[in-house]
Design a protein around this motif. Sequence first.
Motif, PDB file in Angstrom:
ATOM      1  N   GLU A 247       0.868  -1.111  -0.176  1.00  0.00           N
ATOM      2  CA  GLU A 247      -0.214  -0.126  -0.107  1.00  0.00           C
ATOM      3  C   GLU A 247       0.729   1.089   0.086  1.00  0.00           C
ATOM      4  O   GLU A 247       0.682   2.226  -0.689  1.00  0.00           O
ATOM      5  CB  GLU A 247      -0.871  -0.216   1.172  1.00  0.00           C
ATOM      6  N   THR A 248       1.847   1.270   0.815  1.00  0.00           N
ATOM      7  CA  THR A 248       2.486   2.561   0.944  1.00  0.00           C
ATOM      8  C   THR A 248       4.403   2.308   0.507  1.00  0.00           C
ATOM      9  O   THR A 248       4.880   3.396   0.636  1.00  0.00           O
ATOM     10  CB  THR A 248       2.629   2.916   2.407  1.00  0.00           C
ATOM     11  N   GLY A 249       4.647   1.119   0.121  1.00  0.00           N
ATOM     12  CA  GLY A 249       5.886   0.874  -0.237  1.00  0.00           C
ATOM     13  C   GLY A 249       6.768   0.413   0.664  1.00  0.00           C
ATOM     14  O   GLY A 249       6.621   0.370   1.901  1.00  0.00           O
ATOM     15  N   TRP A 250       7.853  -0.411   0.387  1.00  0.00           N
ATOM     16  CA  TRP A 250       8.713  -1.072   1.375  1.00  0.00           C
ATOM     17  C   TRP A 250       9.646  -0.223   2.185  1.00  0.00           C
ATOM     18  O   TRP A 250      10.015  -0.666   3.228  1.00  0.00           O
ATOM     19  CB  TRP A 250       9.623  -1.913   0.344  1.00  0.00           C
ATOM     20  N   THR A 251       9.764   1.153   1.900  1.00  0.00           N
ATOM     21  CA  THR A 251      10.278   1.664   2.779  1.00  0.00           C
ATOM     22  C   THR A 251       9.821   2.866   3.759  1.00  0.00           C
ATOM     23  O   THR A 251      10.466   3.552   4.308  1.00  0.00           O
ATOM     24  CB  THR A 251      11.441   2.814   1.824  1.00  0.00           C
ATOM     25  N   ALA A 252       8.496   2.655   3.619  1.00  0.00           N
ATOM     26  CA  ALA A 252       7.753   3.310   4.557  1.00  0.00           C
ATOM     27  C   ALA A 252       8.135   2.903   5.908  1.00  0.00           C
ATOM     28  O   ALA A 252       8.282   1.980   6.366  1.00  0.00           O
ATOM     29  CB  ALA A 252       6.240   3.268   4.191  1.00  0.00           C
ATOM     30  N   PRO A 253       8.003   3.729   7.052  1.00  0.00           N
ATOM     31  CA  PRO A 253       8.384   3.664   8.210  1.00  0.00           C
ATOM     32  C   PRO A 253       7.499   2.556   8.673  1.00  0.00           C
ATOM     33  O   PRO A 253       8.038   1.718   9.693  1.00  0.00           O
ATOM     34  CB  PRO A 253       8.237   4.854   9.186  1.00  0.00           C
ATOM     35  N   THR A 254       6.142   2.489   8.564  1.00  0.00           N
ATOM     36  CA  THR A 254       5.323   1.752   9.343  1.00  0.00           C
ATOM     37  C   THR A 254       5.524   0.302   8.668  1.00  0.00           C
ATOM     38  O   THR A 254       5.620  -0.795   9.485  1.00  0.00           O
ATOM     39  CB  THR A 254       3.679   1.985   8.797  1.00  0.00           C
ATOM     40  N   THR A 255       5.929   0.158   7.363  1.00  0.00           N
ATOM     41  CA  THR A 255       6.287  -1.213   6.862  1.00  0.00           C
ATOM     42  C   THR A 255       7.815  -1.726   7.393  1.00  0.00           C
ATOM     43  O   THR A 255       7.624  -2.904   8.062  1.00  0.00           O
ATOM     44  CB  THR A 255       6.581  -1.149   5.521  1.00  0.00           C
ATOM     45  N   LEU A 256       8.442  -0.897   7.547  1.00  0.00           N
ATOM     46  CA  LEU A 256       9.834  -1.245   7.997  1.00  0.00           C
ATOM     47  C   LEU A 256       9.671  -1.839   9.681  1.00  0.00           C
ATOM     48  O   LEU A 256      10.287  -2.873  10.064  1.00  0.00           O
ATOM     49  CB  LEU A 256      10.895  -0.194   8.108  1.00  0.00           C
ATOM     50  N   VAL A 257       9.019  -0.768  10.328  1.00  0.00           N
ATOM     51  CA  VAL A 257       8.975  -1.279  11.680  1.00  0.00           C
ATOM     52  C   VAL A 257       7.952  -2.640  12.020  1.00  0.00           C
ATOM     53  O   VAL A 257       8.359  -3.374  12.883  1.00  0.00           O
ATOM     54  CB  VAL A 257       7.930  -0.158  12.568  1.00  0.00           C
ATOM     55  N   SER A 258       7.112  -2.737  11.194  1.00  0.00           N
ATOM     56  CA  SER A 258       6.111  -3.957  11.647  1.00  0.00           C
ATOM     57  C   SER A 258       6.881  -5.159  10.954  1.00  0.00           C
ATOM     58  O   SER A 258       6.921  -6.306  11.771  1.00  0.00           O
ATOM     59  CB  SER A 258       4.828  -3.965  10.537  1.00  0.00           C
ATOM     60  N   LEU A 259       7.630  -5.073   9.824  1.00  0.00           N
ATOM     61  CA  LEU A 259       8.658  -6.242   9.358  1.00  0.00           C
ATOM     62  C   LEU A 259       9.778  -6.513  10.468  1.00  0.00           C
ATOM     63  O   LEU A 259       9.831  -7.753  10.700  1.00  0.00           O
ATOM     64  CB  LEU A 259       9.018  -6.287   7.906  1.00  0.00           C
ATOM     65  N   ALA A 260      10.278  -5.546  11.105  1.00  0.00           N
ATOM     66  CA  ALA A 260      11.427  -5.907  11.624  1.00  0.00           C
ATOM     67  C   ALA A 260      10.854  -6.221  13.270  1.00  0.00           C
ATOM     68  O   ALA A 260      11.578  -7.314  13.817  1.00  0.00           O
ATOM     69  CB  ALA A 260      12.186  -4.429  12.122  1.00  0.00           C
ATOM     70  N   ALA A 261       9.751  -5.702  13.512  1.00  0.00           N
ATOM     71  CA  ALA A 261       9.134  -6.567  14.858  1.00  0.00           C
ATOM     72  C   ALA A 261       8.713  -7.780  14.794  1.00  0.00           C
ATOM     73  O   ALA A 261       8.750  -8.629  15.659  1.00  0.00           O
ATOM     74  CB  ALA A 261       8.071  -5.523  15.442  1.00  0.00           C
TER      75      ALA A 261
END
Length: 491
Positions: A247-261
Amino acid sequence: MSRTAPAPAPSPTPAPTGPTVAPRPAGPRMTRRQKLVLALLLGSQFMIAVDFSILNVALPVVGEGLGFSLSHLQWIATSFALAAAGFTLLFGRVADLVGRKNLFMGGMVVLGLSSALGGLATSPEVLLTARVLQGLATAAVTPAGLALLTTAFKEGPLRERALGLNGALMSAGFTAGAILGGLLTDLLSWRWAFFINVPVAALVVILAPSVIADSRPERRPRLDVPGAVTVTGGLLLLVLGLTQAGETGWTAPTTLVSLAAGAALLITFVRIEQRATAPLVPMHILKRRSVVWGNAAGLIAFVTETSLVFLLTLYLQEVLGYSALATGLAFGVLGVGTVVGGMLGGRAVGRFGNRRAIVLGGAVQAAATLSLVALGTSGSWIWLLLAATFVGGVGNMLMIVGFMVTATSGLPDEEQGRATGLATMTQQVGITLGIPVMSAIVTARTGAATGPGAVLSGVSTAILVNSALVLVGALLAGYFLTGRSRTAAAE
């Protein structure tokens, strides 16, 4: 009987000469009760599959009717997928605790009630609540039903046949859901996409007590609470991150935080399982090549085929200008291919073995998908799409049946809840993972460009990646699933 002097023949007709051919021994047949169990369980799994996709073609209509903003429309599908994928492994273990039959029936009750709630929804909040409950019901019914199926049929031809039919109907259900959703929305109302589940769930709940025999381990296991919390949280965050990426791209903060967590919680889950006295997933199961690479093949199969449906939906509607109903009907050919593949899948596993069935299916699916790169902007290309999706559906089902048989074979009945929970989790994560990944590829290719030509360019690039992914995945699974994988019972 003696072979000395033959008795005098009453007729002068000479005895036949030449070699005699012994009749081929008939394979095992299902009992009447097994047929009833199979029909009930397959019917419920088909309904679950239909439920996953039935709203996809109706999302714009649902959003307009209940006041969803365009940016929030995808949560109608995402809320279901999050619950279904996140809680599947946990409920696979709960089935071992409370009994698979009890969890199966309880899940069907929740599915019926939540479907009624969704059909009566008058606000986005109520609809999303119903979708979450439907996802939870799916997370309970699917592994419990699959475990009941594998314990009702011993390893061998009957189980392979049952799993083949199960895979065929589940894949066909995704396609049927798209067709049915378009029909119900155009002819009646999107609310009937929910209401249609209610009588089916009620029928299953009424018949199940007298048809299905309960199945559970001899000793009541303890629930691994830390493991359950970490794996459920990890899967929820992982699926959320993948959805946000589309929806927002792979580099979006919400994406990165969710995947890392999510990744951190899943790593913690593995460490917990290594020390737990009653682990949710024992390490000896995860060390089995059949479980690891069988599930890897299944993940690839579901990622590629479900995302291909998404890509072809873009092609049909944005490039060729098809309506939602016409798009759903076009995928009917894919549904026929999956049914044919499911019917052939058990025989292919029995004849060639699990490993070869996976490789063969993956190669057929990859070749059929690759041919779709040739699609153009003319309406005449629909014939290539129909032929390729039929052949690809057959190959995909060979791969899925090989995955199901491989991932659940060689384990005792008391481990089937865990094995089927893993297999079902693989399926749900694969279904959820494919669309955001392929959507991100299309977006990266098209950029800010619009119009049929730009969409076709992005879809073609994603189709090429899709074909390569399924071929590489099938070959890797085949390489690591070494040795003769045909079950002993099939000999």
